[in-house]
Design a protein around this motif. Structure first.
Motif, PDB file in Angstrom:
ATOM      1  N   LEU B 209       0.810  -1.216   0.000  1.00  0.00           N
ATOM      2  CA  LEU B 209       0.000   0.000   0.000  1.00  0.00           C
ATOM      3  C   LEU B 209       0.848   1.272   0.000  1.00  0.00           C
ATOM      4  CD1 LEU B 209      -2.718  -1.128   2.582  1.00  0.00           C
ATOM      5  CD2 LEU B 209      -2.751  -1.335   0.097  1.00  0.00           C
ATOM      6  N   PRO B 210       0.824   2.001  -1.129  1.00  0.00           N
ATOM      7  CA  PRO B 210       1.562   3.262  -1.190  1.00  0.00           C
ATOM      8  C   PRO B 210       1.066   4.214  -0.108  1.00  0.00           C
ATOM      9  CG  PRO B 210       0.072   3.010  -3.102  1.00  0.00           C
ATOM     10  CD  PRO B 210       0.102   1.705  -2.378  1.00  0.00           C
ATOM     11  N   GLY B 211       1.997   4.902   0.547  1.00  0.00           N
ATOM     12  CA  GLY B 211       1.632   5.812   1.644  1.00  0.00           C
ATOM     13  C   GLY B 211       1.675   5.100   2.983  1.00  0.00           C
ATOM     14  N   TRP B 215       6.848   5.023   0.563  1.00  0.00           N
ATOM     15  CA  TRP B 215       6.454   6.278  -0.083  1.00  0.00           C
ATOM     16  C   TRP B 215       7.669   7.118  -0.404  1.00  0.00           C
ATOM     17  CZ3 TRP B 215       2.562   7.298  -2.831  1.00  0.00           C
ATOM     18  CH2 TRP B 215       2.185   8.608  -3.148  1.00  0.00           C
ATOM     19  N   ILE B 237      -1.125   0.913   8.508  1.00  0.00           N
ATOM     20  CA  ILE B 237      -2.148   1.350   7.545  1.00  0.00           C
ATOM     21  C   ILE B 237      -2.969   2.501   8.134  1.00  0.00           C
ATOM     22  CG2 ILE B 237      -4.247   0.659   6.302  1.00  0.00           C
ATOM     23  CD1 ILE B 237      -3.009  -2.169   6.067  1.00  0.00           C
ATOM     24  N   GLN B 240      -0.949   5.725   8.113  1.00  0.00           N
ATOM     25  CA  GLN B 240      -0.263   6.137   6.880  1.00  0.00           C
ATOM     26  C   GLN B 240       1.202   6.432   7.208  1.00  0.00           C
ATOM     27  OE1 GLN B 240      -1.985   7.314   3.557  1.00  0.00           O
ATOM     28  NE2 GLN B 240      -3.113   5.527   4.268  1.00  0.00           N
TER      29      GLN B 240
END
Lengths: 344, 344
Positions: B209-211, B215, B237, B240
């Protein structure tokens, strides 16, 4: 007046008259369902889930029943949910067997409250057969995938499958999203999408990705902001659009200009050369504590797409206000509204 | 000296002596492979992918071969990749048939350069059978899933499957990640993970998951920062974490204190009551332009886990520096280093 509030969008895209009428009807119903739920004592999450479920059941929106078909001709849904009370979020991606993907997110969010007696961490993001497994474990009936396909979505699929030219330019990004505030001044956000037509099998779009398609930032005792976005999915992922909207609005008291600048930056982001027809749209709601029981609610939208249809309704209203926003000669349309209310 | 640089971590967790030795060996090799690749003219993305591939092939790390087995007893991998040159990112989740998940991310990232003649948007995130489809379309050989299972991972699976108590407290979050800078001062970041042992089927973790798990933020003509993180996936998650690290380091010249504050905030985030044993770790690299061809590279790590093993190597070094960091009586360990170099 109380802080009860709902805002719903039906996607950024190019709206025909017929499509606009369909979107308006869907949004009005979703707003009424949410406000009724709030008045009956539902909290913001229950209300926003009911609103999105009504959009998913509407065959004219690109979520749940009537979703775009992917390259293999089936429906594959993404959805995401988050709430301010405990900052939990839940996502599902590539789901093929749920009538209401957002309802699965609700169960998945609530299941995070219970640490497994086995010491296993409850997940917040499930895909494909993991969603199916979860549904079976929670006695949620799976749905025959063919029932999610409507005559219109099948006809559209066949049309583009045969032509296969300039799909993006004709594409309708009618992902849906909603933000809800309850009488306690708590917020919940939900979005649901069938994704691009003829999308790659197993493609996950921003509606399942926290920070990308949806996000809540801030704290309930000071200021918090929620945003859900729509448009060119890959551009939204690369720019973390939803969390950027929240951050920029929390950092600024000039919502209009910061939303406009950010939306323009995303539209002109240097990765948009890899997007056939870049366009984005967002809705947001910001809540600021003015005193113990007083809040200022600022809400609005921005888009770079030819059109965007959205609606909102306050707890004391008898019907929703629906806005059909068109781009005309501008490069970004931005609109911000505000009201003061009691909460708690 | 030139700006060529690699930093690699082998996860935040509780390291036994044996585990630490295995991690050290894996990190040394990954650093050497990356530096050799950079010297042979590879760019930062090619080098970082080679580094992570060597970690995936190592049976002692929780990625690729030797990954944790999920509740159904098979390997399901997440991986993510991003680079600064064009800000593209690529992710795969719940992949069951790739020997080297990060290599699939590389192909997926590069495929985003080519807009389909049919006007279809190339995806940046694929899961499950969508990954398999993509591999077949690009003539990448799929791998027999049982070959990803090692004797040790099977034994560990059976052990916990039978006991099923306090798994989290004994869990080893040995996700791997790496950040690479090439002679041009471009950056690439990669991470790869088998996820939690006995995880729910179809669970997607932050490495995809980007972020969340990885990142890059900023622009190559001014300052940019890359971060990849490890630890309690659902906590990462919800906060972020990777994009928060980048933003906080770009906004601050006090890398040490901003990294420490942020890491402490994540460790004490109010959602961590839903995590059996919250712990996180991060590595970062920040690059600032001092002049046309001069850069300042700041890099470092922070963790709240009992231990974290990481290593780094500059282009002009003969071997990697490996650090075994332990928490002792602190609540956060932070370390920041810097060097000046030529680029371009």
């Amino acid at each position: 007046m109380s802080s009860e509030f709902i805002i719903v969008h039906a996607g950024a895209g190019a709206y025909s008259n017929k499509k606009r009428t369909q979107a308006t009807t869907a949004i009005r119903l979703a707003c009424q369902i949410a406000v009724e739920a709030l008045k009956n004592g539902c909290d913001c999450m229950e209300a926003v889930v009911k609103a999105i479920m009504s959009m998913e059941d509407n065959p004219h929106t690109n979520c749940g029943t009537g979703s775009n078909l992917n390259q293999h001709g089936y429906v594959s849904c993404d959805a995401g949910l988050m709430r301010s009370t405990d900052n939990l979020c839940a996502s599902i991606g590539d789901c093929r067997v749920a009538k209401n993907p957002i309802q699965i997110c609700e169960k998945l969010l609530l299941s995070q409250h219970k640490l497994s007696p086995l010491g296993l961490q409850p997940p917040c993001f499930l895909v494909h057969d993991g969603v199916k497994d979860f549904m079976e474990q929670h006695a949620l009936p799976t749905y025959p995938p063919e029932k999610l396909i409507t005559e219109t979505s099948l006809r559209t699929y066949r049309h583009w499958k045969e032509r296969r030219v300039e799909i993006e330019k004709h594409m309708f990004s009618d992902t849906v999203g909603a933000i809800c505030i309850d009488r306690y001044g708590n917020m919940a956000i939900a979005c649901s999408s069938g994704g691009n037509i003829l999308k790659h099998q197993g493609r996950i779009g921003p509606s399942a990705l926290p920070g990308c398609g949806f996000w809540i930032e801030g704290s309930s005792d000071k200021s918090m902001c929620a945003s859900t976005v729509t448009g060119s999915g890959e551009l939204i992922i690369r720019t973390q659009f939803a969390s950027s909207v929240c951050q920029s609005l929390l950092d600024s008291s000039e919502e209009w200009s910061s939303l406009k600048e950010l939306t323009r930056n995303v539209q002109h982001h240097h990765t948009n050369k890899y997007v056939a027809d870049p366009m984005v749209g967002s809705i947001f709601t910001k809540l600021e504590r003015l005193g113990k029981a007083n809040v200022l609610v600022t809400f609005g939208y921005a888009h770079t797409s030819p059109g965007m249809v959205l609606g909102y309704m306050k707890g004391n209203s008898s019907k929703a206000t629906v806005i059909t926003s068109e781009l005309n000669n501008l490069d970004t349309v931005t609109n911000v509204f505000a009201f003061k209310a009691n909460s708690g």
